[in-house]
Design a protein around this motif. Structure first.
Motif, PDB file in Angstrom:
ATOM      1  N   GLN A 224      30.021  65.337  45.385  1.00  9.97           N
ATOM      2  CA  GLN A 224      29.670  66.457  46.255  1.00  9.97           C
ATOM      3  C   GLN A 224      28.234  66.341  46.745  1.00  9.97           C
ATOM      4  O   GLN A 224      27.932  66.581  47.922  1.00  9.97           O
ATOM      5  N   ALA A 225      27.332  65.956  45.837  1.00 16.03           N
ATOM      6  CA  ALA A 225      25.931  65.791  46.227  1.00 16.03           C
ATOM      7  C   ALA A 225      25.771  64.657  47.235  1.00 16.03           C
ATOM      8  O   ALA A 225      24.950  64.744  48.158  1.00 16.03           O
ATOM      9  N   ALA A 226      26.565  63.601  47.075  1.00 19.26           N
ATOM     10  CA  ALA A 226      26.505  62.473  48.010  1.00 19.26           C
ATOM     11  C   ALA A 226      27.004  62.876  49.389  1.00 19.26           C
ATOM     12  O   ALA A 226      26.403  62.536  50.411  1.00 19.26           O
ATOM     13  N   THR A 230      22.544  66.330  49.466  1.00 17.00           N
ATOM     14  CA  THR A 230      21.541  67.081  48.696  1.00 17.00           C
ATOM     15  C   THR A 230      20.827  66.212  47.671  1.00 17.00           C
ATOM     16  O   THR A 230      19.825  66.625  47.104  1.00 17.00           O
ATOM     17  N   ASN A 231      21.355  65.025  47.422  1.00 18.04           N
ATOM     18  CA  ASN A 231      20.737  64.074  46.515  1.00 18.04           C
ATOM     19  C   ASN A 231      20.548  62.768  47.283  1.00 18.04           C
ATOM     20  O   ASN A 231      21.529  62.122  47.653  1.00 18.04           O
ATOM     21  N   ARG A 232      19.295  62.413  47.558  1.00 20.17           N
ATOM     22  CA  ARG A 232      19.016  61.249  48.407  1.00 20.17           C
ATOM     23  C   ARG A 232      19.640  59.972  47.856  1.00 20.17           C
ATOM     24  O   ARG A 232      20.260  59.200  48.600  1.00 20.17           O
ATOM     25  N   LEU A 233      19.477  59.768  46.568  1.00 22.32           N
ATOM     26  CA  LEU A 233      19.994  58.541  45.972  1.00 22.32           C
ATOM     27  C   LEU A 233      21.515  58.517  45.971  1.00 22.32           C
ATOM     28  O   LEU A 233      22.133  57.475  46.188  1.00 22.32           O
ATOM     29  N   ALA A 234      22.133  59.673  45.735  1.00 20.71           N
ATOM     30  CA  ALA A 234      23.596  59.752  45.775  1.00 20.71           C
ATOM     31  C   ALA A 234      24.103  59.473  47.188  1.00 20.71           C
ATOM     32  O   ALA A 234      25.133  58.806  47.369  1.00 20.71           O
ATOM     33  N   ALA A 235      23.388  59.984  48.197  1.00 19.42           N
ATOM     34  CA  ALA A 235      23.777  59.730  49.584  1.00 19.42           C
ATOM     35  C   ALA A 235      23.673  58.244  49.920  1.00 19.42           C
ATOM     36  O   ALA A 235      24.531  57.679  50.616  1.00 19.42           O
ATOM     37  N   PHE A 241      28.842  52.528  49.069  1.00 20.33           N
ATOM     38  CA  PHE A 241      30.271  52.593  48.748  1.00 20.33           C
ATOM     39  C   PHE A 241      31.108  52.341  49.995  1.00 20.33           C
ATOM     40  O   PHE A 241      32.086  51.578  49.958  1.00 20.33           O
ATOM     41  N   ILE A 242      30.741  52.971  51.105  1.00 19.92           N
ATOM     42  CA  ILE A 242      31.470  52.801  52.364  1.00 19.92           C
ATOM     43  C   ILE A 242      31.426  51.338  52.811  1.00 19.92           C
ATOM     44  O   ILE A 242      32.438  50.760  53.245  1.00 19.92           O
TER      45      ILE A 242
END
Length: 321
Positions: A224-226, A230-235, A241-242
């Motif tokens: 959800q954060a990605a 809301t979480n730069r590293l998760a994004a 991943f993509i």
């Protein structure tokens, strides 16, 4: 003929009543979903569905299973449940049971999907080819892979375990990811990365590279954060991943001798706008001497809400022909 369609994944078991007939698309009733962790086995979840359904269940079932369907004891790849093919009909109290791999069911569903249930992701516009192989791929609890072969107006489904191929890094970021995972696993398959739990592996690797301390979180929170950003590293992990999913999808399509690709599953639908972007499509096409050919593959996303259930019922109807 009426039956119970069942889709058994690593996290959830889905059930629905269906009406099937030879050569037609099944008519599906409302689907119900149960967490596999809440039940000791399939018969217990079956009983819960029967109770919630409030009706006498038909004496036939078509069951899609997350794992290889072979041998006297079927073990789930990402669940503690087991099934014994010789006794499962008696265990459920039915006369006939059809068992199949869950992604074979996904491919069977693709064979009967309507045009508006296949959303454009990449490649040329238009319908899927009437002839040839379509690679059906879906990241979820694991990485599901199957082939749909169309020939002379008929469709055949070929189950595979393509998600367990070795992961092949394509740049230094992915080299570091692979080296990190090799300290944890003897062998690193694509499923360790291009699946729901794989996002966490990418996230931790990026954090280690940047020297950033992170607090481990559960996969749904991280996803959800990605997605929200809301979480730069998760994004950043989601972007990677993509890219990796695009590379894997292209590799599988080449290995299958395919001329089309369909992505499926709830996770793919959650990130469909990102999959339709350049990160996925550029990596999908980046196959060296085959780059031009890869650009000719239609890539679509199956948006049916329960393709596993639809496919299980479709496969049962095919057996009636």
């Amino acid at each position: 003929m009426k039956l119970v369609a069942v889709d058994l994944g690593g996290t959830h078991a889905r059930f629905a009543l269906a009406e099937v007939e030879p050569g037609g698309r099944p008519r599906m009733e409302e689907a119900r979903k149960y967490k596999t962790a809440d039940y000791p086995d399939l018969p217990a979840a079956w009983a819960a569905f029967a109770k919630d359904c409030g009706c006498d269940l038909p004496p036939a079932a078509s069951i899609a299973i997350a794992g290889p369907v072979e041998g006297e004891l079927i073990r789930f790849t990402n669940s503690s449940w087991t099934i014994r093919p010789k006794t499962i009909a008696a265990d459920l109290g039915v006369d006939k049971v059809h068992l199949m791999n869950d992604f074979a069911a996904m491919a069977a569903a693709v064979s009967v999907l309507k045009d508006d249930e296949l959303v454009y992701i990449g490649g040329p516009p238009g319908d899927l080819p009437d002839e040839g192989v379509t690679s059906v791929i879906g990241p979820g609890t694991g990485l599901g892979v199957a082939q749909l072969l169309r020939r002379d107006g008929r469709a055949a489904v070929l189950p595979t375990e393509g998600g367990h191929l070795d992961f092949a890094p394509l740049d230094p970021v992915e080299e570091r990811l692979l080296q990190r995972l090799r300290t944890r696993y003897r062998r690193v398959s694509t499923e360790r990365i291009a699946s729901g739990p794989g996002l966490s592996n990418i996230y931790e690797s990026l954090a280690a590279t940047e020297g950033v301390a992170i607090v481990p979180v559960e996969d749904p929170v991280l996803w959800q954060a990605a997605i929200d950003g809301t979480n730069r590293l998760a994004a950043s992990a989601l972007d990677r991943f993509i890219m990796i999913l695009g590379s894997v999808a292209g590799d599988l399509a080449l290995a299958h001798g395919a001329n089309a690709v369909v992505l499926t599953g709830g996770l793919s639908n959650r990130i469909k706008d990102r999959i339709a972007g350049p990160l996925f499509n550029e990596r999908f096409r980046a196959k060296g001497r085959f780059e031009k050919r890869m650009g000719q593959f239609p890539i679509r996303l199956a948006v049916h809400p329960d393709p596993g259930l639809l496919g299980a019922a479709t496969a049962f109807g095919t057996d009636l022909e």
